[in-house]
Write a protein that holds these residues in place. Structure first.
Motif, PDB file in Angstrom:
ATOM      1  N   GLN A   5       0.825  -1.217   0.000  1.00 55.07           N
ATOM      2  CA  GLN A   5       0.000   0.000   0.000  1.00 55.07           C
ATOM      3  C   GLN A   5       0.860   1.268   0.000  1.00 55.07           C
ATOM      4  OE1 GLN A   5      -3.083  -0.115  -0.649  1.00 55.07           O
ATOM      5  NE2 GLN A   5      -3.196  -2.339  -0.447  1.00 55.07           N
ATOM      6  N   GLN A   6       2.183   1.101   0.077  1.00 52.79           N
ATOM      7  CA  GLN A   6       3.046   2.285   0.009  1.00 52.79           C
ATOM      8  C   GLN A   6       2.891   2.930  -1.371  1.00 52.79           C
ATOM      9  OE1 GLN A   6       3.925  -0.965   0.140  1.00 52.79           O
ATOM     10  NE2 GLN A   6       6.128  -1.248  -0.090  1.00 52.79           N
ATOM     11  N   THR A   7       2.910   4.262  -1.412  1.00 53.70           N
ATOM     12  CA  THR A   7       2.654   4.946  -2.687  1.00 53.70           C
ATOM     13  C   THR A   7       3.879   5.725  -3.154  1.00 53.70           C
ATOM     14  OG1 THR A   7       1.726   6.834  -1.497  1.00 53.70           O
ATOM     15  CG2 THR A   7       0.162   5.215  -2.376  1.00 53.70           C
ATOM     16  N   ARG A   8       3.961   5.879  -4.469  1.00 55.37           N
ATOM     17  CA  ARG A   8       5.023   6.658  -5.097  1.00 55.37           C
ATOM     18  C   ARG A   8       4.420   7.468  -6.240  1.00 55.37           C
ATOM     19  NH1 ARG A   8       6.902   5.407  -1.102  1.00 55.37           N
ATOM     20  NH2 ARG A   8       8.834   4.328  -0.594  1.00 55.37           N
ATOM     21  N   ARG A  30       6.650   5.699   3.579  1.00 50.66           N
ATOM     22  CA  ARG A  30       5.366   5.053   3.316  1.00 50.66           C
ATOM     23  C   ARG A  30       4.667   5.691   2.092  1.00 50.66           C
ATOM     24  NH1 ARG A  30       2.727   0.391   3.959  1.00 50.66           N
ATOM     25  NH2 ARG A  30       0.533   0.678   4.339  1.00 50.66           N
ATOM     26  N   HIS A  31       4.567   7.002   2.104  1.00 48.85           N
ATOM     27  CA  HIS A  31       3.864   7.662   0.995  1.00 48.85           C
ATOM     28  C   HIS A  31       4.700   8.802   0.434  1.00 48.85           C
ATOM     29  CE1 HIS A  31       0.290   5.379   1.758  1.00 48.85           C
ATOM     30  NE2 HIS A  31       0.290   5.750   3.025  1.00 48.85           N
ATOM     31  N   SER A  32       4.749   8.889  -0.868  1.00 45.96           N
ATOM     32  CA  SER A  32       5.458   9.993  -1.515  1.00 45.96           C
ATOM     33  C   SER A  32       4.697  10.393  -2.766  1.00 45.96           C
ATOM     34  CB  SER A  32       6.881   9.557  -1.873  1.00 45.96           C
ATOM     35  OG  SER A  32       7.467  10.515  -2.712  1.00 45.96           O
ATOM     36  N   VAL A  33       4.242  11.633  -2.780  1.00 47.92           N
ATOM     37  CA  VAL A  33       3.651  12.192  -4.002  1.00 47.92           C
ATOM     38  C   VAL A  33       3.985  13.680  -4.007  1.00 47.92           C
ATOM     39  CG1 VAL A  33       1.364  12.561  -2.937  1.00 47.92           C
ATOM     40  CG2 VAL A  33       1.561  12.402  -5.421  1.00 47.92           C
ATOM     41  N   GLY A  34       4.358  14.163  -5.169  1.00 48.75           N
ATOM     42  CA  GLY A  34       4.795  15.555  -5.241  1.00 48.75           C
ATOM     43  C   GLY A  34       3.691  16.473  -5.732  1.00 48.75           C
TER      44      GLY A  34
END
Ligand code: NAD
Length: 303
Positions: A204-207, A271-275
């Motif tokens: 469920q980790q996001t990129r 866990r989560h990364s979105v720019g």
């Protein structure tokens, strides 16, 4: 026609940039030591100078007669920065200072690759450029160092620069055999060959996965927007994708079913990364980013 120097031009991102510059009719010089890049990636008509970006004399000669420099050469790996701290520092930060120093006598504009790794653990999403910079790795620390030295280059020596904080870039020519490569090329390679993919943790980790085409548009636009104020901008899509969703999308693009096994969660993984793409859109006038599935189809077609 202009003359461009592209450091790291035999690498994944650099080779796409060189092809775009050549397609626009420009002359391209590539400085690359071929440590992770390949000579066969060299864009037709580009000149290859095989050498080390941290060597001042090599870079000074490479910079002669160029109108702008794209500096992409680096050891592009958090893991390598851990294993060989000093060696990666020399390529990643000293190499950037050498490039800026060589640019200063004629104030050649320099567009350089920074990274989302400068942020470390995000405190809020999407990550904007004003978020705190607290890198969690030597790689991220050196990329932040590049930005600080770019600011000094503008203030002290009048060198115009633009730093691009790339998120997770993917596309054709990203080497799936490299142990340091991005997750997408590994997934595409394995699922396309009917093998299972391993997801660490619950998936469920996001990129924020950015197609290399979009990155090239950002690089080209940044050459015109470079300034002594040393702007930096994220290069991202603003869309989070979980690793599990990614595996499903890759399988769909490859026309196979996703065979996933789960491994233990990796300690310390973000866990989560979105720019946030707002600043890049405002400063660089970038259009909508290509869809993930379209970008994945290009990778599968290349394999
Ligand atoms: P890559 O490894 O494919 O390309 C890097 C190129 O630099 C290679 O051709 C390599 O041979 C060359 N190089 C390395 N050390 C050198 C040295 N000392 N002298 C001369 N050439 C040298 O990596 P990439 O994915 O194309 O990355 C390009 C840039 O973008 C790097 O600065 C990287 O840190 C940055 N970046 C990439 C990503 C990504 O997702 N791929 C994300 C953030 C930042």
């Amino acid at each position: 026609m202009a003359v461009f120097l592209v450091t790291g031009g035999c690498g994944f991102i650099g080779s796409h940039l060189c092809a775009a510059l050549r397609a626009q009719g420009h002359a391209v010089k590539v400085l690359d030591d071929l440590s992770t890049g390949f000579e066969e990636n060299l864009a037709p008509g580009a000149e290859l100078i095989c050498g080390d970006v941290a060597d001042p004399e090599t870079v000074r000669r490479a910079m002669e007669g160029v109108d702008a420099c794209f500096h992409l050469a680096a050891i592009a790996s958090v893991q390598r920065g851990t294993e060989d701290w000093l060696g990666t520092h020399r390529a990643n930060l000293t190499g950037t200072i050498v490039v800026l120093d060589a640019a200063r006598s004629r104030r050649v504009p320099v567009v350089y690759a920074s990274s989302a790794a400068v942020y470390g653990q995000p405190t809020a999403l999407p990550i904007t450029e004003d978020a705190p910079t607290r890198p969690l790795s030597a790689y991220g620390a050196d990329k932040l160092g590049c930005e600080l030295h770019a600011r000094a280059a503008g203030e002290v020596h009048g060198v115009p620069t633009f730093g691009l904080r790339f998120f997770n870039v993917f596309g054709p020519r990203q080497d799936p055999r490299s142990p340091y490569t991005g997750v997408i090329s590994i997934f595409c390679d394995r699922l396309d060959r009917g093998e299972t993919v391993t997801i660490y943790g619950d998936g469920q980790q996001t990129r924020d996965f950015v197609p290399v085409r979009h990155v090239v548009s950002a690089l080209l636009a940044a050459a015109d927007a470079a300034s002594v104020e040393a702007p930096v901008a994220n290069v991202c899509t603003g869309r989070p994708t979980s690793v599990l969703e990614l595996a499903e999308c890759v399988a769909k693009a490859a026309g196979v079913s996703a065979r996933v096994v789960h491994g233990p969660a990796r300690p310390g993984e973000i866990r989560h990364s979105v720019g946030s793409a707002e600043r890049a859109n405002a400063l660089l006038g970038l259009g909508a980013t290509p869809e993930l599935l379209d970008g994945l189809a290009e990778v599968i077609a290349w394999m």
